[in-house]
Motif scaffolding. Structure first.
Motif, short mmCIF file in Angstrom:
data_model
loop_
_atom_site.label_atom_id
_atom_site.label_comp_id
_atom_site.label_asym_id
_atom_site.label_seq_id
_atom_site.Cartn_x
_atom_site.Cartn_y
_atom_site.Cartn_z
N ALA A 198 0.83 -1.21 0.00
CA ALA A 198 0.00 0.00 0.00
C ALA A 198 0.86 1.26 0.00
CB ALA A 198 -0.93 -0.01 1.22
N ALA A 199 1.96 1.24 0.77
CA ALA A 199 2.84 2.41 0.81
C ALA A 199 3.49 2.66 -0.54
CB ALA A 199 3.91 2.19 1.89
N ILE A 200 3.94 1.59 -1.19
CA ILE A 200 4.60 1.73 -2.50
C ILE A 200 3.63 2.26 -3.54
CG2 ILE A 200 5.69 0.45 -4.37
CD1 ILE A 200 6.85 -1.42 -2.22
N VAL A 201 2.43 1.69 -3.59
CA VAL A 201 1.43 2.12 -4.57
C VAL A 201 1.03 3.58 -4.34
CG1 VAL A 201 -0.93 1.75 -5.39
CG2 VAL A 201 0.57 -0.21 -4.97
N ALA A 202 0.78 3.92 -3.07
CA ALA A 202 0.37 5.29 -2.76
C ALA A 202 1.46 6.29 -3.11
CB ALA A 202 -0.01 5.39 -1.29
N TRP A 203 2.71 5.95 -2.80
CA TRP A 203 3.83 6.85 -3.13
C TRP A 203 3.98 7.02 -4.64
CZ3 TRP A 203 6.97 10.44 -1.48
CH2 TRP A 203 8.13 10.71 -2.20
N TYR A 204 3.84 5.94 -5.37
CA TYR A 204 3.99 6.01 -6.83
C TYR A 204 2.92 6.90 -7.44
CZ TYR A 204 4.24 4.63 -11.71
OH TYR A 204 4.35 4.65 -13.08
N ILE A 205 1.66 6.73 -6.98
CA ILE A 205 0.58 7.53 -7.55
C ILE A 205 0.74 9.00 -7.19
CG2 ILE A 205 -1.90 7.93 -7.52
CD1 ILE A 205 -2.29 4.95 -7.06
N ALA A 206 0.97 9.27 -5.87
CA ALA A 206 1.04 10.67 -5.43
C ALA A 206 2.32 11.36 -5.90
CB ALA A 206 0.96 10.71 -3.90
N GLY A 207 3.45 10.65 -5.81
CA GLY A 207 4.71 11.31 -6.14
C GLY A 207 5.08 11.26 -7.60
N GLU A 208 4.96 10.08 -8.21
CA GLU A 208 5.41 9.91 -9.58
C GLU A 208 4.36 10.33 -10.61
OE1 GLU A 208 8.47 9.12 -10.34
OE2 GLU A 208 9.00 8.96 -8.21
N LEU A 209 3.11 9.91 -10.39
CA LEU A 209 2.07 10.22 -11.37
C LEU A 209 1.51 11.62 -11.20
CD1 LEU A 209 0.09 6.85 -11.59
CD2 LEU A 209 1.99 7.66 -13.03
N LEU A 210 1.23 12.02 -9.96
CA LEU A 210 0.58 13.31 -9.72
C LEU A 210 1.57 14.41 -9.38
CD1 LEU A 210 -2.52 12.13 -7.63
CD2 LEU A 210 -2.34 12.47 -10.10
N GLY A 211 2.77 14.05 -8.93
CA GLY A 211 3.75 15.07 -8.56
C GLY A 211 3.26 15.98 -7.46
N SER A 212 2.61 15.44 -6.49
CA SER A 212 2.00 16.24 -5.43
C SER A 212 3.04 16.86 -4.52
CB SER A 212 1.06 15.35 -4.60
OG SER A 212 0.57 16.05 -3.48
N GLU A 213 2.70 18.04 -3.97
CA GLU A 213 3.58 18.72 -3.02
C GLU A 213 3.64 18.00 -1.68
OE1 GLU A 213 3.32 23.11 -2.82
OE2 GLU A 213 1.67 22.90 -4.26
N ALA A 214 2.60 17.26 -1.37
CA ALA A 214 2.55 16.55 -0.08
C ALA A 214 2.49 15.05 -0.31
CB ALA A 214 1.34 17.01 0.73
N ALA A 215 3.30 14.57 -1.27
CA ALA A 215 3.25 13.16 -1.64
C ALA A 215 3.59 12.23 -0.48
CB ALA A 215 4.21 12.90 -2.81
N TRP A 216 4.39 12.70 0.47
CA TRP A 216 4.78 11.87 1.61
C TRP A 216 3.58 11.44 2.45
CZ3 TRP A 216 3.54 13.85 6.39
CH2 TRP A 216 3.24 15.21 6.44
N LEU A 217 2.50 12.21 2.39
CA LEU A 217 1.32 11.88 3.20
C LEU A 217 0.62 10.62 2.71
CD1 LEU A 217 -0.60 15.20 3.95
CD2 LEU A 217 0.06 13.43 5.59
N ALA A 218 0.66 10.37 1.42
CA ALA A 218 -0.06 9.22 0.86
C ALA A 218 0.46 7.89 1.41
CB ALA A 218 0.00 9.25 -0.67
N PRO A 219 1.78 7.59 1.34
CA PRO A 219 2.24 6.31 1.89
C PRO A 219 2.09 6.22 3.40
CG PRO A 219 4.11 7.66 1.20
CD PRO A 219 2.87 8.33 0.68
#
Length: 398
Positions: free
Chosen positions: A49-70
């Motif tokens: 779950a942490a890997i998938v959430a980080w990939y979506i938030a950080g890599e796909l969406l480039g979110s400013e708060a991507a660390w929150l997703a994992p």
């Protein structure tokens, strides 16, 4: 030098036990719904779950708060799928409330320590709402973090904060719900079986004591063991609660997965039986004849000759019920019904013969009468589960 040698010896001893520990862990991992296997699966799911959430938030969406997703995804992989969904929704609501509070205070008073005078009390009051439970603390955590980090007026960051929390909660909940969600069926059956087995063991020990030398100390040991049955009864209730929650919204329920309603009568009945066994041991401890050191057999031999087989038969019923605790269509299983019928025959026979012993030893008669009454209640608890009036061998007759 001696200390170094001892330390090396301890390390070597620990290493020598490693193969056995690995083999034991492997066996536990191979057992369906064992605690070790459930823990390993939950850790694996949290990692995924942490890997998938980080990939979506950080890599796909480039979110400013991507660390929150994992972070949120890991925390949302709870013991059951239902709990992940429920707690995930509460977490998102709490974070959103904290964001709104921080934004309102930040725009009103600016990014200053003065804003904490409003943020902290208001967020803590919101965290006390009963329906939001443990997730309510994230109202305060979110509001204070955003205000002190100086981002409470950055609308893009605030939106990303809520979005990534939602993404992480959804990822953790969905993975937990659709990837090997635990149903705790075996845990429930094991807890019921353990309670029944240990209850039966106490009854058998009492029967063995009735046939041999037994005194107040022995009876006191029986009573202490019977008291521990309460802990096992509570453990069975806890396992049943996990079973009930584990099957809610569980998309992988098997045909043989039974809802908690199938096990609730067994847990309730065994709990009542455990209470009666505790009363039985207390009666035997407190009502020994004479000074409490003489054998009951010396007082009333016929009473013991009936009492011991009756206790053993009651133990057999409880044991058999623990092996097959499901009541189907108001009918106990055939092995339980047959065992219960034999115990009831012994009970009724002893009830007819007991008054004959009353004139020989009144104190022993009182103890035997109380014992008979308590055993009768144990059997009646099980009989009330069987609403089928047909005789136990009716299937064979057909």
């Amino acid at each position: 030098m001696t200390k170094v040698t001892e330390a090396i010896a301890r390390q070597w001893e620990g290493l020598s036990q490693l193969p056995a520990a690995v083999a034991r862990t492997g066996r536990e991992l191979a057992q369906p719904e064992s605690r070790t296997r459930t823990t390993a699966i939950q850790i694996s799911k949290a990692t995924a779950a942490a890997i998938v959430a980080w990939y979506i938030a950080g890599e796909l969406l480039g979110s400013e708060a991507a660390w929150l997703a994992p972070v949120t995804a890991v925390l949302m992989v709870h013991s059951t799928g239902y709990r992940s969904l429920a707690e995930g929704m509460k977490r998102v609501v709490a974070v959103a409330a904290g964001v709104v509070l921080a934004a309102a205070v930040g725009n009103l008073l600016g990014l200053s320590a003065l804003g904490l005078l409003l943020v902290v009390p208001l967020s803590l009051l919101g965290a006390r709402l009963r329906w939001i439970g443990a997730q309510g603390e994230y109202i305060a955590i979110t509001a204070v973090l955003l205000l002190t980090f100086g981002v409470a007026t950055d609308q893009n960051f605030l939106l990303a904060y809520v979005t990534d929390t939602l993404l992480g909660a959804a990822t953790g909940a969905l993975i937990n719900l659709f990837v090997f969600p635990p149903a705790y069926q075996r845990s429930t059956r094991a807890a019921i079986s353990d309670l029944a087995t240990h209850t039966a063991e106490v009854l058998r020990d009492i029967a063995a004591g009735a046939r041999s030398d037994w005194d107040h100390d022995e009876a006191d040991r029986w009573h202490r063991r019977a008291n521990r049955l309460d802990d096992e009864a509570r453990a069975a209730q806890t396992a049943l609660a996990w079973n009930r929650e584990g099957l809610r919204y569980n998309p992988w329920r098997r045909r043989d997965d039974r809802p908690s309603e199938h096990y609730q009568p067994a847990v309730d009945t065994l709990w009542h039986i455990a209470i009666e066994v505790r009363s039985l041991t207390r009666t035997l401890r407190d009502n020994l004849p004479g000074d409490g050191e003489r054998e009951l057999r010396d007082e009333v031999p016929p009473l013991v000759d009936d009492l011991a087989p009756l206790l053993e038969s009651a133990a057999e019923v409880v044991d058999t019920f623990g092996d097959d605790p499901v009541v189907t269509d108001g009918r106990l299983s055939e092995p339980v019904r047959a065992s219960l019928g034999r115990a009831e025959e012994l009970f009724h026979d002893m009830a007819q013969r007991l008054p004959q012993a009353g004139s020989q030893a009144p104190e022993a008669y009182a103890a035997g009468g109380s014992t008979l009454e308590l055993v009768g209640r144990i059997l009646s608890f099980l009989r009330t589960l069987d609403h089928d009036d047909q005789p136990a061998d009716s299937d064979d007759q057909r």
